[in-house]
Design an enzyme around this catalytic site. Structure first.
Site, PDB file in Angstrom:
ATOM      1  N   ASP A   1      -6.582  -3.645  -7.237  1.00  0.00           N
ATOM      2  CA  ASP A   1      -6.995  -4.204  -5.958  1.00  0.00           C
ATOM      3  C   ASP A   1      -7.125  -5.715  -6.131  1.00  0.00           C
ATOM      4  O   ASP A   1      -7.169  -6.215  -7.259  1.00  0.00           O
ATOM      5  CB  ASP A   1      -8.319  -3.581  -5.498  1.00  0.00           C
TER       6      ASP A   1
ATOM      7  N   ARG B   1       0.808  -1.217   0.000  1.00  0.00           N
ATOM      8  CA  ARG B   1       0.000   0.000   0.000  1.00  0.00           C
ATOM      9  C   ARG B   1       0.842   1.268   0.000  1.00  0.00           C
ATOM     10  O   ARG B   1       0.466   2.270   0.609  1.00  0.00           O
ATOM     11  CB  ARG B   1      -0.952   0.054   1.191  1.00  0.00           C
TER      12      ARG B   1
ATOM     13  N   TYR C   1     -14.190 -12.390   1.073  1.00  0.00           N
ATOM     14  CA  TYR C   1     -14.944 -11.232   0.575  1.00  0.00           C
ATOM     15  C   TYR C   1     -16.239 -11.665  -0.095  1.00  0.00           C
ATOM     16  O   TYR C   1     -17.305 -11.099   0.145  1.00  0.00           O
ATOM     17  CB  TYR C   1     -14.072 -10.399  -0.386  1.00  0.00           C
TER      18      TYR C   1
ATOM     19  N   ARG D   1      -3.910   6.642   0.230  1.00  0.00           N
ATOM     20  CA  ARG D   1      -4.443   7.892   0.765  1.00  0.00           C
ATOM     21  C   ARG D   1      -3.546   8.639   1.739  1.00  0.00           C
ATOM     22  O   ARG D   1      -3.845   9.779   2.101  1.00  0.00           O
ATOM     23  CB  ARG D   1      -5.804   7.638   1.405  1.00  0.00           C
TER      24      ARG D   1
ATOM     25  N   ARG E   1      -7.978  11.449  -6.038  1.00  0.00           N
ATOM     26  CA  ARG E   1      -9.210  10.771  -5.606  1.00  0.00           C
ATOM     27  C   ARG E   1     -10.388  11.733  -5.477  1.00  0.00           C
ATOM     28  O   ARG E   1     -11.528  11.294  -5.464  1.00  0.00           O
ATOM     29  CB  ARG E   1      -8.969  10.025  -4.286  1.00  0.00           C
TER      30      ARG E   1
HETATM   31  O1  CP3 Z   1       0.066   0.375  -3.223  1.00  0.00           O
HETATM   32  C1  CP3 Z   1      -0.358  -0.790  -3.278  1.00  0.00           C
HETATM   33  O2  CP3 Z   1      -0.133  -1.653  -2.407  1.00  0.00           O
HETATM   34  C2  CP3 Z   1      -1.009  -1.264  -4.567  1.00  0.00           C
HETATM   35  C3  CP3 Z   1      -2.375  -1.418  -4.656  1.00  0.00           C
HETATM   36  C4  CP3 Z   1      -3.211  -2.272  -3.706  1.00  0.00           C
HETATM   37  C5  CP3 Z   1      -4.473  -1.818  -3.245  1.00  0.00           C
HETATM   38  N1  CP3 Z   1      -5.069  -2.849  -2.593  1.00  0.00           N
HETATM   39  C6  CP3 Z   1      -5.022  -0.477  -3.487  1.00  0.00           C
HETATM   40  C7  CP3 Z   1      -6.093   0.027  -2.611  1.00  0.00           C
HETATM   41  C8  CP3 Z   1      -3.039  -3.571  -3.225  1.00  0.00           C
HETATM   42  C9  CP3 Z   1      -1.834  -4.491  -3.374  1.00  0.00           C
HETATM   43  C10 CP3 Z   1      -4.235  -3.931  -2.536  1.00  0.00           C
HETATM   44  C11 CP3 Z   1      -4.442  -5.269  -1.951  1.00  0.00           C
HETATM   45  C12 CP3 Z   1      -5.624  -5.507  -1.113  1.00  0.00           C
HETATM   46  N2  CP3 Z   1      -6.880  -4.969  -1.242  1.00  0.00           N
HETATM   47  C13 CP3 Z   1      -5.665  -6.457  -0.066  1.00  0.00           C
HETATM   48  C14 CP3 Z   1      -4.515  -7.339   0.351  1.00  0.00           C
HETATM   49  C15 CP3 Z   1      -3.563  -6.626   1.236  1.00  0.00           C
HETATM   50  C16 CP3 Z   1      -4.119  -6.310   2.594  1.00  0.00           C
HETATM   51  O3  CP3 Z   1      -4.165  -5.104   2.910  1.00  0.00           O
HETATM   52  O4  CP3 Z   1      -4.421  -7.238   3.343  1.00  0.00           O
HETATM   53  C17 CP3 Z   1      -6.947  -6.427   0.492  1.00  0.00           C
HETATM   54  C18 CP3 Z   1      -7.442  -7.251   1.652  1.00  0.00           C
HETATM   55  C19 CP3 Z   1      -7.719  -5.494  -0.273  1.00  0.00           C
HETATM   56  C20 CP3 Z   1      -9.156  -5.147  -0.113  1.00  0.00           C
HETATM   57  C21 CP3 Z   1      -9.322  -3.714   0.142  1.00  0.00           C
HETATM   58  N3  CP3 Z   1      -9.237  -2.724  -0.827  1.00  0.00           N
HETATM   59  C22 CP3 Z   1      -9.630  -3.107   1.372  1.00  0.00           C
HETATM   60  C23 CP3 Z   1      -9.809  -3.834   2.682  1.00  0.00           C
HETATM   61  C24 CP3 Z   1      -9.737  -1.732   1.120  1.00  0.00           C
HETATM   62  C25 CP3 Z   1     -10.183  -0.683   2.093  1.00  0.00           C
HETATM   63  C26 CP3 Z   1      -9.145  -0.306   3.030  1.00  0.00           C
HETATM   64  C27 CP3 Z   1      -8.836   1.121   2.855  1.00  0.00           C
HETATM   65  O5  CP3 Z   1      -7.657   1.481   3.074  1.00  0.00           O
HETATM   66  O6  CP3 Z   1      -9.764   1.881   2.548  1.00  0.00           O
HETATM   67  C28 CP3 Z   1      -9.444  -1.504  -0.236  1.00  0.00           C
HETATM   68  C29 CP3 Z   1      -9.370  -0.192  -0.909  1.00  0.00           C
HETATM   69  C30 CP3 Z   1      -8.012   0.189  -1.467  1.00  0.00           C
HETATM   70  N4  CP3 Z   1      -7.213  -0.647  -2.207  1.00  0.00           N
HETATM   71  C31 CP3 Z   1      -7.377   1.469  -1.383  1.00  0.00           C
HETATM   72  C32 CP3 Z   1      -6.180   1.373  -2.111  1.00  0.00           C
HETATM   73  C33 CP3 Z   1      -5.177   2.453  -2.396  1.00  0.00           C
HETATM   74  C34 CP3 Z   1      -7.937   2.717  -0.713  1.00  0.00           C
HETATM   75  C35 CP3 Z   1      -9.052   3.138  -1.586  1.00  0.00           C
HETATM   76  C36 CP3 Z   1      -9.289   4.575  -1.876  1.00  0.00           C
HETATM   77  O7  CP3 Z   1      -8.540   5.204  -2.641  1.00  0.00           O
HETATM   78  O8  CP3 Z   1     -10.321   5.035  -1.409  1.00  0.00           O
END
Ligand code: CP3
Length: 343
Positions: free
Chosen positions: A74, A25, A152, A29, A38
């Protein structure tokens, strides 16, 4: 022939003089430039646009001295082509609108055509790779593991849950569980091989919630599908593979026969202890507590130093957090950690 990068060498098990560093990540944000974008675009809009996804992927590399880029996407968006309707809800995280509740729902899941489903991410990978070529920084591709995707699809995912519904589904509907996981493996195999062909230097499989399982549950409900997925990828590409989960210390002895190069380790265990439980010469990735990047303070520096010492016995070490960055991570703490690792 491309020049060797420190990150990919470490992924392949070759110890580096100082560990390469990237962060799960690292795009997101906590970066003001991400929040700025965003305001204008939804998450799915940015993921679906190769140009925007490329831009976001590169944002952290413009700020920090990182050794890898992870493609902006994602784990959930590839499910859309299977018939799962979802969105990323501001402040709440992902939401699935048609969760799987019975065996008939599984029948309806499609195995999508690769380009049609996620061609935008494959194109984003090619764009990022072209941008980073002169800097010799590799792009990391990824996908969710079948089990975590089931968390999920059945139960909306989420940290801190025990996934009783998922376990109940696997228990009550073993054939539907098998069918769902087989369809996921079919989709994921194409997706991960597609990313390798598009040019990623390594692939990471995110099994974020696998740590809720006992070793016997893991062996019964999860491992056969992981083994199949990994074997299929191995048959078509030699990019190194990382398997990541959280709360996995109790499963480490079950990981020994997974044919991956790297194991992701969370912060709940020291790396030297992880190494002895894994009992095989995997490269290790991790394992800083990401909340220390929110708080900073003296324990941040001590933790980085301890990780660097504890990793000395492993085949190779890739410095990372033990789970992804949250939006409240402080930029100056990220800078401090990178400086400490590179010293
Ligand atoms: O920078 C990176 O790591 C690359 C992109 C990436 C994202 N999600 C972008 C993202 C990666 C590798 C993921 C993986 C992901 N997504 C996982 C596995 C890793 C982990 O954290 O356990 C999981 C479980 C998800 C599912 C997911 N997507 C969740 C739980 C959330 C919400 C959490 C949050 O921070 O809001 C997301 C949204 C998400 N995926 C965001 C990003 C940058 C935030 C979304 C936004 O811009 O509003």
């Amino acid at each position: 022939m491309e020049a060797k990068s420190s990150l990919i060498e470490a992924f392949r098990g070759v110890r580096q003089d100082r560990p390469p560093v990237w962060f799960m990540r690292q795009a997101g944000r906590y970066l003001p430039e991400y929040r700025e974008l965003r305001k204008r675009y939804s998450m799915m809009t940015m993921i679906r646009s190769p140009e925007l996804a490329c831009k976001v992927t590169l944002q952290p590399l413009e700020r920090f001295d990182l050794d890898g880029a992870i493609i902006y996407a994602d784990i959930l968006n590839p499910l859309i082509g299977m018939g799962i309707e979802l969105d990323f809800v501001e402040g709440e995280g992902p939401k699935i609108f048609n969760p799987i509740t019975c065996a008939e729902d599984v029948e309806q899941l499609k195995i999508p055509e690769l380009e049609e489903n996620v061609g935008y991410t494959l194109e984003a990978i090619r764009l990022v790779k072209a941008e980073l070529l002169t800097r010799n920084i590799p792009v990391i591709g990824f996908a969710g593991a079948p089990f975590t995707l089931c968390c999920y699809i059945i139960e909306q995912g989420g940290a801190g849950k025990n996934f009783a519904q998922v376990k109940k589904f696997a228990t009550l509907h073993p054939e539907a569980w098998h069918q769902m996981n087989s369809k996921l493996v079919a989709m994921l195999t194409q997706y991960l091989i597609g990313q390798a062909e598009a040019g990623v230097g390594a692939l990471q499989i995110f099994d974020s919630w696998v740590g809720v399982l006992s070793p016997l549950e893991f062996a019964t409900w999860v491992k056969p599908y992981l083994i199949k997925l990994i074997a299929s990828i191995r048959r078509s590409t030699d990019v190194p593979l990382c398997y990541f989960g959280t709360n996995t210390a109790g499963l480490f002895s079950s990981f020994a026969d997974l044919d991956v190069n790297v194991i992701g380790v969370d912060w709940r265990i020291r790396l030297n202890e992880a190494k002895s439980l894994l009992n095989r010469n995997f490269a290790l990735q991790g394992n800083l507590d990401p909340t220390l990047l929110v708080s900073g303070g003296p324990l941040l520096k001590t933790s980085v130093e301890q990780i660097l010492i504890d990793s000395q016995g492993s085949a190779a070490h890739i410095f990372n957090v033990g789970h992804g960055f949250s939006p409240d991570v402080k930029i100056e703490n990220v800078e401090q950690v990178i400086k400490l690792v590179k010293k």
